[in-house]
Scaffold this motif. Structure first.
Motif, PDB file in Angstrom:
ATOM      1  N   LEU A  41       0.823  -1.210   0.000  1.00 52.73           N
ATOM      2  CA  LEU A  41       0.000   0.000   0.000  1.00 52.73           C
ATOM      3  C   LEU A  41       0.863   1.268   0.000  1.00 52.73           C
ATOM      4  O   LEU A  41       0.382   2.342  -0.372  1.00 52.73           O
ATOM      5  CB  LEU A  41      -0.916   0.009   1.228  1.00 52.73           C
ATOM      6  N   LEU A  42       2.114   1.130   0.442  1.00 56.61           N
ATOM      7  CA  LEU A  42       3.020   2.281   0.532  1.00 56.61           C
ATOM      8  C   LEU A  42       4.294   2.039  -0.277  1.00 56.61           C
ATOM      9  O   LEU A  42       5.354   2.592   0.023  1.00 56.61           O
ATOM     10  CB  LEU A  42       3.382   2.549   1.998  1.00 56.61           C
ATOM     11  N   ALA A  43       4.188   1.249  -1.309  1.00 59.45           N
ATOM     12  CA  ALA A  43       5.360   0.889  -2.108  1.00 59.45           C
ATOM     13  C   ALA A  43       6.043   2.107  -2.718  1.00 59.45           C
ATOM     14  O   ALA A  43       7.268   2.096  -2.940  1.00 59.45           O
ATOM     15  CB  ALA A  43       4.962  -0.097  -3.208  1.00 59.45           C
ATOM     16  N   ASP A  44       5.272   3.153  -2.985  1.00 56.51           N
ATOM     17  CA  ASP A  44       5.838   4.358  -3.594  1.00 56.51           C
ATOM     18  C   ASP A  44       6.288   5.399  -2.566  1.00 56.51           C
ATOM     19  O   ASP A  44       6.748   6.474  -2.942  1.00 56.51           O
ATOM     20  CB  ASP A  44       4.801   5.008  -4.527  1.00 56.51           C
ATOM     21  N   ASN A  45       6.160   5.073  -1.291  1.00 60.58           N
ATOM     22  CA  ASN A  45       6.536   6.036  -0.253  1.00 60.58           C
ATOM     23  C   ASN A  45       7.205   5.316   0.925  1.00 60.58           C
ATOM     24  O   ASN A  45       6.607   5.146   1.988  1.00 60.58           O
ATOM     25  CB  ASN A  45       5.315   6.825   0.220  1.00 60.58           C
ATOM     26  N   PRO A  46       8.465   4.897   0.746  1.00 59.63           N
ATOM     27  CA  PRO A  46       9.161   4.174   1.819  1.00 59.63           C
ATOM     28  C   PRO A  46       9.371   5.015   3.075  1.00 59.63           C
ATOM     29  O   PRO A  46       9.473   4.464   4.175  1.00 59.63           O
ATOM     30  CB  PRO A  46      10.501   3.794   1.186  1.00 59.63           C
ATOM     31  N   PHE A  47       9.407   6.350   2.931  1.00 64.60           N
ATOM     32  CA  PHE A  47       9.576   7.196   4.104  1.00 64.60           C
ATOM     33  C   PHE A  47       8.353   7.067   5.018  1.00 64.60           C
ATOM     34  O   PHE A  47       8.488   6.909   6.234  1.00 64.60           O
ATOM     35  CB  PHE A  47       9.786   8.655   3.693  1.00 64.60           C
ATOM     36  N   ALA A  48       7.159   7.145   4.434  1.00 67.17           N
ATOM     37  CA  ALA A  48       5.933   6.974   5.218  1.00 67.17           C
ATOM     38  C   ALA A  48       5.864   5.565   5.802  1.00 67.17           C
ATOM     39  O   ALA A  48       5.448   5.376   6.955  1.00 67.17           O
ATOM     40  CB  ALA A  48       4.712   7.242   4.344  1.00 67.17           C
ATOM     41  N   LEU A  49       6.273   4.586   5.006  1.00 61.95           N
ATOM     42  CA  LEU A  49       6.280   3.194   5.477  1.00 61.95           C
ATOM     43  C   LEU A  49       7.213   3.046   6.671  1.00 61.95           C
ATOM     44  O   LEU A  49       6.902   2.336   7.632  1.00 61.95           O
ATOM     45  CB  LEU A  49       6.716   2.271   4.339  1.00 61.95           C
TER      46      LEU A  49
END
Length: 339
Positions: A87-95
Motif C-alpha cells: 500500500l506504501l510501495a511508492d513512499n518508503p519514508f511513510a512506510l
C-alpha cells in the motif's frame, strides 16, 4: 484495533547543516503514533528533497490507508509491514514511520525493549560518530571544539577536501570518517584515499554518484581505504548490487522502509562478508531510539541526529561521548514524545 495519529514538526538545528547537495537550518519531520489501549508507539521519517519525500506526501500516503492501518492486526510487526508495504510501495519514508511506530508499540505491549525481543544483548555496541557539515574551515574547527568527541564524520565535497581534513587533524586525535555524498570522481577518490589514510581516516562513504557502478569498480580495486555505500544502497535489492563495489553498506531506515527490512538487509550484508552501518537523517530521539535497537548487530553507526538539534521533541536513548545507553523505564524503542 489501533488508533493512528499523524503529527509534523520543524526540528531546529544547532548550526546550518550543509552537505554537497543540500543546506538547511530546520529539519521538517513526520511523527506517527499508533495507540492500542494504554500503549503508544512512535515512528518518524524526516522530509528529504534529494529523495523527493515531503511532509505533505507522507501524510497523504498514510491518510489514504488510514482504514487499513487502524483495522490491521498487530500480532507481529513483520506481518504488519508485509500488509502495509504494497500500500506504501511508492513512499518508503511513510512506510518507515509506520513500521517504527508498529515496532515500538509491539515492544511496549510485550513489556520489553525491541533489541531483547530480537534476542540481542546490549554489548559490543559501536560508538556513534558526530557529524561536521561542510562550512568554512574555521567554523568546522569551532564545531569540533564545541563538541569534543572520539569519532567524527566529516562531510566533504569541496575543492579543498584534503586540506580541510589536514586542518581538522591539527585540533583532535579523534577517528575521522569522511562522506563525500557523491561529489568525487574516480581518480579523485583514489588519490584522496591515499592522503586521507595518512590523516587517520577510517573509511570513505559514498565517494561517487550512486549510479556510477563502473567507476566504483575501479575505485574499489584501487582505494587505500574501505568504501561504504549510502546513496547506492537504498532498498533490500541494493545490498547484493553493492557487493564487490563497496566494503560495506550504510542502511537508512527511511530509505528502505523501516526496521523490518533493515534487519533483513543487515543479515544479507553480513552473509556477503560486508561491513554494516546504519545512518540517520537528522531525526529526533524517536527515530534515533529506533536505530539504537539495531546496535548489537552493527559494525558502525551514525545516529547523531538528535545531537544536532537545538531542541528535541522526544526522549529516548541517551548518548554520551558516542556511547549509547538504552532507556531503563520505557520499552519498545524507548521513545516518548514530549508534550
Amino acid at each position: 484495533m489501533v488508533k493512528l495519529t499523524i503529527r509534523s514538526f520543524d526540528l531546529p538545528l544547532r548550526h546550518t547543516f550543509t552537505i554537497s547537495y543540500d543546506s538547511r537550518d530546520v529539519q521538517p519531520t513526520l511523527i506517527v503514533e499508533l495507540q492500542h489501549g494504554e500503549h503508544k508507539g512512535y515512528g518518524e521519517a524526516t522530509s528529504n528533497p534529494y529523495y523527493g519525500f515531503t511532509i505533505e506526501s507522507m501524510t497523504e500516503a498514510l491518510e489514504n490507508i488510514r482504514e487499513q492501518i487502524e483495522s490491521a492486526d498487530l500480532t507481529s510487526p513483520e506481518e504488519f509491514w508485509a500488509q502495509m508495504q504494497p500500500l506504501l510501495a511508492d513512499n518508503p519514508f511513510a512506510l518507515c514511520a509506520l513500521d517504527l511506530a508498529a515496532n515500538d508499540l509491539f515492544g511496549k505491549m510485550k513489556g520489553q525493549p525491541l533489541y531483547k525481543i530480537w534476542g540481542l544483548e546490549a554489548k559490543n555496541m559501536p560508538l556513534t560518530n558526530y557529524t561536521i557539515g561542510i562550512d568554512t574551515v574555521d567554523n568546522m574547527v569551532k564545531k569540533l571544539q564545541e563538541m569534543p568527541w572520539p569519532l567524527y564524520k566529516i562531510k566533504l565535497g569541496t575543492k579543498e577536501d584534503v586540506a580541510i581534513i589536514k586542518e581538522l587533524r591539527k585540533h583532535t586525535d579523534a577517528i575521522f570518517r569522511v562522506d563525500a555524498n557523491c561529489a568525487w570522481g574516480v581518480e579523485e577518490t583514489i588519490e584522496n584515499s591515499k592522503q586521507l589514510k595518512e590523516l587517520g581516516v577510517q573509511f570513505i562513504e559514498q565517494p561517487m554518484k550512486a549510479d556510477d557502478l563502473k567507476g566504483m569498480k575501479q575505485v574499489y580495486e584501487r582505494s587505500e581505504l574501505p568504501l561504504i555505500a549510502d546513496e547506492s544502497c537504498i532498498t533490500e535489492s541494493d545490498v547484493a548490487k553493492c557487493h564487490g563495489l563497496f566494503h560495506g553498506v550504510n542502511i537508512k531506515l527511511v530509505k528502505c522502509g523501516g526496521l523490518t527490512p533493515a534487519r533483513r538487509m543487515i543479515a544479507e550484508a553480513k552473509s556477503l562478508g560486508m561491513k554494516v552501518m546504519v545512518g540517520c537523517m537528522t531525526e529526533s530521539s524517536i527515530g534515533i531510539s529506533a536505530i539504537a535497537q539495531l546496535l548489537p548487530m552493527l559494525d558502525y553507526v551514525d545516529m547523531d541526529g538528535a545531537l544536532l538539534l537545538s531542541k528535541d521533541i522526544a526522549t529516548g536513548v541517551t548518548i554520551e561521548q558516542g556511547k549509547v545507553s538504552y532507556s531503563e523505564n520505557v520499552n519498545g524503542t524507548g521513545a516518548t514524545l514530549i508534550g
